[in-house]
Design an enzyme around this catalytic site. Structure first.
Site, mmCIF file in Angstrom:
data_model
loop_
_atom_site.group_PDB
_atom_site.id
_atom_site.type_symbol
_atom_site.label_atom_id
_atom_site.label_comp_id
_atom_site.label_asym_id
_atom_site.label_seq_id
_atom_site.Cartn_x
_atom_site.Cartn_y
_atom_site.Cartn_z
ATOM 1 N N SER A 142 0.846 -1.202 0.147
ATOM 2 C CA SER A 142 0.049 -0.129 -0.021
ATOM 3 C C SER A 142 0.843 1.363 -0.048
ATOM 4 C CB SER A 142 -0.867 -0.047 1.246
ATOM 5 O OG SER A 142 -1.552 1.128 1.385
ATOM 6 N N TYR A 156 -3.007 -0.826 10.446
ATOM 7 C CA TYR A 156 -3.055 -1.386 8.818
ATOM 8 C C TYR A 156 -1.871 -0.867 8.311
ATOM 9 C CZ TYR A 156 -4.352 -1.644 3.608
ATOM 10 O OH TYR A 156 -3.974 -1.885 2.668
#
Length: 246
Positions: A142, A156
């Site tokens: 990401s 996350y």
């Protein structure tokens, strides 16, 4: 793309979102695809779609945080497809909780899926690839892998940072076995985990729009192909220029 047709891949989290897009794109490029997902019905639907389009696919229900499930996934994929040359570690879960409101049970589950999952999948797939002369592991990370931003929770971001480091380290350790390891970091893509992000900020995207699943999938196919054979141990950002503005 060269080096895709006739090869076989596992895509974890392949039942929807970016994972589904990658599974379909790999099949379109000529690869056999094992669509693995904790939601077995969704994996079956994607595998069936690939079949209708003339591709070769199988569906496997798998919890990547469970060792027995991971080992079974690898075995079933090789049995169904005949070999394994490509692993796409895409399965992940999201936690958007504010840091001071974090739930440690949620944190532990997220780390089990987002970090332990690709770690163990890479070990088990790597054993098969090493015995057969090599392969490619692609980790879907990401743009949040090393940046503190508010679009998701700290847990996350932490997990994706670990996955980026894992990508580089695995590339070094697996090079003697002729296994490449590469990361792909999508930016804002309104699909899957980012379908409804209340804190998403589009103002920094140079391209002036979110990305699409198809754009991420096309990059994934390139990265696991022989055309990308000199790309190893690094993470490629596909974010419309978003990280350039930070």
């Amino acid at each position: 793309m060269t080096g895709i047709k006739g090869r076989n891949a596992i895509v974890t989290g392949g039942g929807g979102g970016i994972g589904k897009g990658i599974a379909l794109a790999l099949a379109q490029a000529g690869a056999g695809v094992a669509v693995a997902d904790i939601k077995g019905a969704e994996a079956k639907a994607v595998a069936a779609e690939i079949g209708r389009l003339g591709g070769k696919a199988c569906a496997i229900e798998c919890d990547v945080a469970n060792s027995a499930s991971v080992k079974r996934m690898i075995g079933e994929a090789v049995s169904a497809l005949g070999s394994l040359e490509i692993l796409v570690n895409n399965a992940a879960i999201m936690d958007r909780a504010l840091f001071l409101e974090a739930d440690m049970e949620v944190f532990d589950r997220l780390m089990a899926v987002n970090v332990r999952g690709p770690y163990e999948c890479s070990i088990e797939a790597g054993k098969v690839m090493a015995a057969r002369g090599g392969g490619v592991i692609l980790n879907i990370t990401s743009v949040e892998d090393e940046r503190g931003i508010m679009t998701s929770g700290v847990s996350y971001t932490t997990s994706k940072g670990a996955q980026k480091a894992m990508t580089a380290s695995c590339a070094v350790h697996l090079a003697p076995a002729k296994i490449r390891v590469v990361g792909l970091a999508p930016g804002m893509v309104p699909s899957g985990l980012n379908q409804n992000n209340p804190r998403g900020d589009r103002s920094r995207i140079i391209a002036a729009r979110p990305g699409t699943v198809e754009e991420i999938a096309a990059t994934a196919v390139f990265l696991v192909s022989d055309d990308a054979r000199y790309i190893n141990g690094t993470t490629v950002y596909v974010d419309g220029g978003w990280t350039a503005t930070l």
